[in-house]
Design a protein around this motif. Sequence first.
Motif, mmCIF file in Angstrom:
data_model
loop_
_atom_site.group_PDB
_atom_site.id
_atom_site.type_symbol
_atom_site.label_atom_id
_atom_site.label_comp_id
_atom_site.label_asym_id
_atom_site.label_seq_id
_atom_site.Cartn_x
_atom_site.Cartn_y
_atom_site.Cartn_z
ATOM 1 N N PRO A 148 -24.909 -2.567 22.920
ATOM 2 C CA PRO A 148 -24.771 -3.464 23.584
ATOM 3 C C PRO A 148 -23.205 -3.946 24.438
ATOM 4 O O PRO A 148 -22.158 -2.895 24.218
ATOM 5 C CB PRO A 148 -24.779 -4.616 22.162
ATOM 6 N N ILE A 149 -22.850 -4.934 25.751
ATOM 7 C CA ILE A 149 -21.708 -4.799 26.388
ATOM 8 C C ILE A 149 -20.791 -6.301 24.536
ATOM 9 O O ILE A 149 -19.439 -5.237 25.399
ATOM 10 C CB ILE A 149 -21.779 -5.791 27.226
ATOM 11 N N ALA A 150 -21.419 -6.699 24.395
ATOM 12 C CA ALA A 150 -20.184 -7.102 23.272
ATOM 13 C C ALA A 150 -21.033 -7.922 22.672
ATOM 14 O O ALA A 150 -22.356 -8.051 22.465
ATOM 15 C CB ALA A 150 -19.636 -8.612 24.410
ATOM 16 N N SER A 151 -20.946 -8.195 21.199
ATOM 17 C CA SER A 151 -21.611 -8.694 20.376
ATOM 18 C C SER A 151 -20.534 -9.129 19.329
ATOM 19 O O SER A 151 -19.833 -9.385 19.475
ATOM 20 C CB SER A 151 -22.412 -7.852 19.339
ATOM 21 N N ASN A 152 -21.341 -10.898 18.557
ATOM 22 C CA ASN A 152 -20.379 -10.946 17.553
ATOM 23 C C ASN A 152 -22.184 -11.813 16.459
ATOM 24 O O ASN A 152 -22.707 -11.522 16.446
ATOM 25 C CB ASN A 152 -20.305 -12.283 17.761
ATOM 26 N N TYR A 153 -20.653 -12.090 14.867
ATOM 27 C CA TYR A 153 -21.812 -12.453 13.775
ATOM 28 C C TYR A 153 -20.308 -13.506 12.609
ATOM 29 O O TYR A 153 -19.484 -13.811 12.956
ATOM 30 C CB TYR A 153 -21.891 -11.458 12.740
ATOM 31 N N HIS A 154 -21.852 -14.723 12.839
ATOM 32 C CA HIS A 154 -21.253 -15.026 11.531
ATOM 33 C C HIS A 154 -21.724 -15.869 10.820
ATOM 34 O O HIS A 154 -23.062 -16.239 10.445
ATOM 35 C CB HIS A 154 -20.501 -16.589 12.449
ATOM 36 N N LYS A 155 -21.325 -15.807 9.565
ATOM 37 C CA LYS A 155 -22.039 -15.962 8.397
ATOM 38 C C LYS A 155 -21.620 -17.592 7.192
ATOM 39 O O LYS A 155 -19.797 -17.753 7.152
ATOM 40 C CB LYS A 155 -22.444 -14.983 7.096
ATOM 41 N N ALA A 156 -22.383 -18.217 6.929
ATOM 42 C CA ALA A 156 -21.442 -19.495 6.975
ATOM 43 C C ALA A 156 -21.236 -19.322 5.226
ATOM 44 O O ALA A 156 -21.668 -18.400 4.772
ATOM 45 C CB ALA A 156 -22.078 -21.296 6.513
ATOM 46 N N ALA A 157 -20.342 -19.992 4.553
ATOM 47 C CA ALA A 157 -19.788 -20.081 3.483
ATOM 48 C C ALA A 157 -21.005 -20.380 2.431
ATOM 49 O O ALA A 157 -22.015 -20.916 2.275
ATOM 50 C CB ALA A 157 -19.200 -20.296 2.808
ATOM 51 N N GLY A 158 -21.405 -19.476 1.437
ATOM 52 C CA GLY A 158 -22.385 -19.885 0.374
ATOM 53 C C GLY A 158 -22.001 -20.346 -0.667
ATOM 54 O O GLY A 158 -20.462 -19.498 -1.672
ATOM 55 N N VAL A 230 -22.661 -18.606 20.973
ATOM 56 C CA VAL A 230 -23.236 -17.719 21.474
ATOM 57 C C VAL A 230 -21.767 -18.124 23.154
ATOM 58 O O VAL A 230 -20.919 -17.362 23.423
ATOM 59 C CB VAL A 230 -24.258 -18.387 22.981
ATOM 60 N N THR A 231 -21.429 -19.420 22.616
ATOM 61 C CA THR A 231 -20.283 -19.856 23.335
ATOM 62 C C THR A 231 -18.805 -18.965 23.540
ATOM 63 O O THR A 231 -18.381 -18.990 24.878
ATOM 64 C CB THR A 231 -19.423 -20.920 23.378
ATOM 65 N N ASP A 232 -18.393 -18.720 22.231
ATOM 66 C CA ASP A 232 -17.847 -17.543 22.020
ATOM 67 C C ASP A 232 -17.829 -16.368 21.993
ATOM 68 O O ASP A 232 -17.318 -15.863 23.353
ATOM 69 C CB ASP A 232 -17.541 -17.967 20.577
ATOM 70 N N LEU A 233 -19.602 -15.272 22.533
ATOM 71 C CA LEU A 233 -19.353 -14.350 23.133
ATOM 72 C C LEU A 233 -19.405 -14.980 24.645
ATOM 73 O O LEU A 233 -18.448 -13.360 25.431
ATOM 74 C CB LEU A 233 -21.167 -13.935 22.200
ATOM 75 N N LEU A 234 -20.116 -15.383 25.293
ATOM 76 C CA LEU A 234 -19.705 -15.330 26.950
ATOM 77 C C LEU A 234 -18.883 -15.723 27.254
ATOM 78 O O LEU A 234 -18.621 -15.342 28.229
ATOM 79 C CB LEU A 234 -20.661 -16.679 26.773
ATOM 80 N N ALA A 235 -17.272 -15.610 25.826
ATOM 81 C CA ALA A 235 -15.886 -15.774 26.883
ATOM 82 C C ALA A 235 -15.681 -14.399 26.767
ATOM 83 O O ALA A 235 -14.448 -14.671 27.667
ATOM 84 C CB ALA A 235 -15.638 -17.150 26.044
ATOM 85 N N ARG A 236 -16.080 -13.385 25.932
ATOM 86 C CA ARG A 236 -15.559 -12.699 26.272
ATOM 87 C C ARG A 236 -16.505 -11.027 25.720
ATOM 88 O O ARG A 236 -16.997 -10.279 25.253
ATOM 89 C CB ARG A 236 -14.525 -11.801 24.131
#
Length: 240
Positions: A148-158, A230-236
């Motif tokens: 990919p050009i860029a990617s990100n990932y977030h996992k909430a606390a469980g 998505v906003t974070d990803l598109l900013a970088r």
Amino acid sequence: MLLRLPTSVSEAQECMTEGAVPIGGATLVWATWQRDGFPDLAMSLRDLPEANAVGREVLGAAVVLNRIDDRAPEVLRRAAATVGTGAVRRTATVGGNLVGSTLRCLLPAALVLDARAVILEPDGVYETDLAEVLAKRHLLLSLRWHAPIASNYHKAAGEAGGPPPLVVAAALHAADDGRTRLRVAVRDDDEVFSGSTVRHADTEDDLRTLRGGSFARLPAAAWELVGRQVTDLLARPTGG
């Protein structure tokens, strides 16, 4: 129990023909075997080169999660880093997480990479989509994708013993026509949603298009997190 450690695809196929049970990292099956009895013959792919690759566009099924480093896209690295404890990540494998686990923490990351599955069967090696692998529980050899050009990932606390934590993964890809495609995947409780859109000039247009598809059923809180990721990803837009 006899454990076979094939070092070639042909050896692995012989083991399958003999009825060997894939063992992976054994983090998911050991307790069951202790309760119900061990198989006569098991097989691990840990010595098979094709199942141990780690790279920009490939990840072997026998790779233990703590080996997924900066050779792999960010979305996969971060997904692997959130699975269980350090002790689990030192033994749990990619194939076990995707095919053997009900949580499948790596699945959203694999979906946004648009990964294809390379599977091993007694009569050959085949490439197929992830949906078929999960439905039919094929023996996974590796995953392949276009970087990919860029990617990100977030996992909430469980909470321990609680429902699976919310997961949001996203990636940007260069399309053949010169445009850019945004892929997003979400695990909400025990459901996984995924969708994609060709990039618009405005982030809100991207989110609106995504929301009109399979993400329409997402709760508001989950969708809010999608928007932030998505906003974070598109900013970088660079960095993989």
